[in-house]
Design an enzyme around this catalytic site. Sequence first.
Site, PDB file in Angstrom:
ATOM      1  N   GLU A   1     -10.147   7.843  -1.121  1.00  0.00           N
ATOM      2  CA  GLU A   1      -9.675   6.615  -0.340  1.00  0.00           C
ATOM      3  C   GLU A   1     -11.072   7.339   0.657  1.00  0.00           C
ATOM      4  O   GLU A   1     -11.023   8.307   0.888  1.00  0.00           O
ATOM      5  CB  GLU A   1      -8.578   6.070  -0.517  1.00  0.00           C
TER       6      GLU A   1
ATOM      7  N   LYS B   1       2.859   4.106   4.162  1.00  0.00           N
ATOM      8  CA  LYS B   1       1.793   3.895   5.581  1.00  0.00           C
ATOM      9  C   LYS B   1       2.293   4.381   6.510  1.00  0.00           C
ATOM     10  O   LYS B   1       3.261   3.687   7.227  1.00  0.00           O
ATOM     11  CB  LYS B   1       1.824   2.508   5.447  1.00  0.00           C
TER      12      LYS B   1
HETATM   13  N1  PLP Z   1      -6.354   3.233   2.742  1.00  0.00           N
HETATM   14  C1  PLP Z   1      -5.949   3.683   4.403  1.00  0.00           C
HETATM   15  C2  PLP Z   1      -5.676   4.633   4.574  1.00  0.00           C
HETATM   16  C3  PLP Z   1      -5.807   3.187   5.233  1.00  0.00           C
HETATM   17  O1  PLP Z   1      -5.532   2.730   6.795  1.00  0.00           O
HETATM   18  C4  PLP Z   1      -5.840   1.290   5.416  1.00  0.00           C
HETATM   19  C5  PLP Z   1      -5.565   0.163   5.768  1.00  0.00           C
HETATM   20  O2  PLP Z   1      -5.264   0.826   6.797  1.00  0.00           O
HETATM   21  C6  PLP Z   1      -6.565   0.886   3.588  1.00  0.00           C
HETATM   22  C7  PLP Z   1      -6.211   1.525   2.746  1.00  0.00           C
HETATM   23  C8  PLP Z   1      -6.708  -0.360   3.053  1.00  0.00           C
HETATM   24  O3  PLP Z   1      -5.183  -1.183   2.940  1.00  0.00           O
HETATM   25  P1  PLP Z   1      -4.740  -3.072   3.340  1.00  0.00           P
HETATM   26  O4  PLP Z   1      -6.464  -3.043   1.798  1.00  0.00           O
HETATM   27  O5  PLP Z   1      -3.488  -3.069   2.556  1.00  0.00           O
HETATM   28  O6  PLP Z   1      -5.244  -3.189   5.026  1.00  0.00           O
END
Ligand code: PLP
Length: 291
Positions: free
Chosen positions: A187, A150
Amino acid sequence: MIESTGIAWVDGKITSMEEARIPFLDRGYFFGDGVYEAVKVIEGKLFALEEHLERFERSMKEIRITPPKTKAEFTDIIRECIEKAGIPNAMVYLQVTRGVGPRMHAFLPQGEPMVTLFVAPMDSLEESVRVAGVSCITVPDERWAHPHIKTLNLLPNVLAKQAAAEKGAFEAIFVLGTEPGGGVVTEASSSNIAAVINGKVVTPPLNGRILPGVSRAIMLETARAAGIEVEEREITLEELLSAEEVILTSTGVEVLGVRELDGVTVGQGVAGPLTRRLYEVFMAGSVQRLS
Ligand code: PLP
């Protein structure tokens, strides 16, 4: 309480968002050299904090930043800020960069990580949106090879979300490769995806090409606990375009149905029955994850 639009924490100092200042030479600014987390606050309680802090530590280690604080220390700072902000429904944004120093690509020998945080209001989606579902577009997945970390490098995600916004859509879903069948879906720009295919909930696996979403994990766990069968496997674009239901999961949207994809109606053109059920069990399971 400082003020209602949120508060910022920069290197130990709490201010309003407008007054917060970070050093010009921070490597986050020049290189996007850092990682972040976004945690939801519901009625003053943190949702799935442990899962977020674990992923935060993993992200730091992946890009070779030594965590500057323990999880307990981050928790104390977060709680102090939530209390000061006095916003019951909010998002906590937490960031660590490789710190401040002359602009050189290689790590600075004496560099100290820089921690910043903000708490800003964030309400849950309106029930009418949950019922109606949202529209999405697909875009090529042109991100770097490690989207499971992230990091602050979100330019492809920013451009994808903007492309969606310009078409009046809520989200952009990434498609990787151009194999027969149109590649596989990974995603979305800021959420994970799932689909109902032949009556079964499927979601792409944690193979390094997607962020291991906290909401995705909780959706899988609560679904399985409720006896809903869920499979983690690759989904082709072709399959997604003819899926009975398409679903987004994230901290912001929780579990949300898609009504239209690339201009074509998904299922009945509203959030589908399994999506609604997954949302219900997700929310029921959420209560145990508030702290
Ligand atoms: N995928 C991406 C690229 C994201 O930026 C996020 C959340 O910001 C998610 C998936 C979902 O992650 P989470 O459920 O931990 O918020």
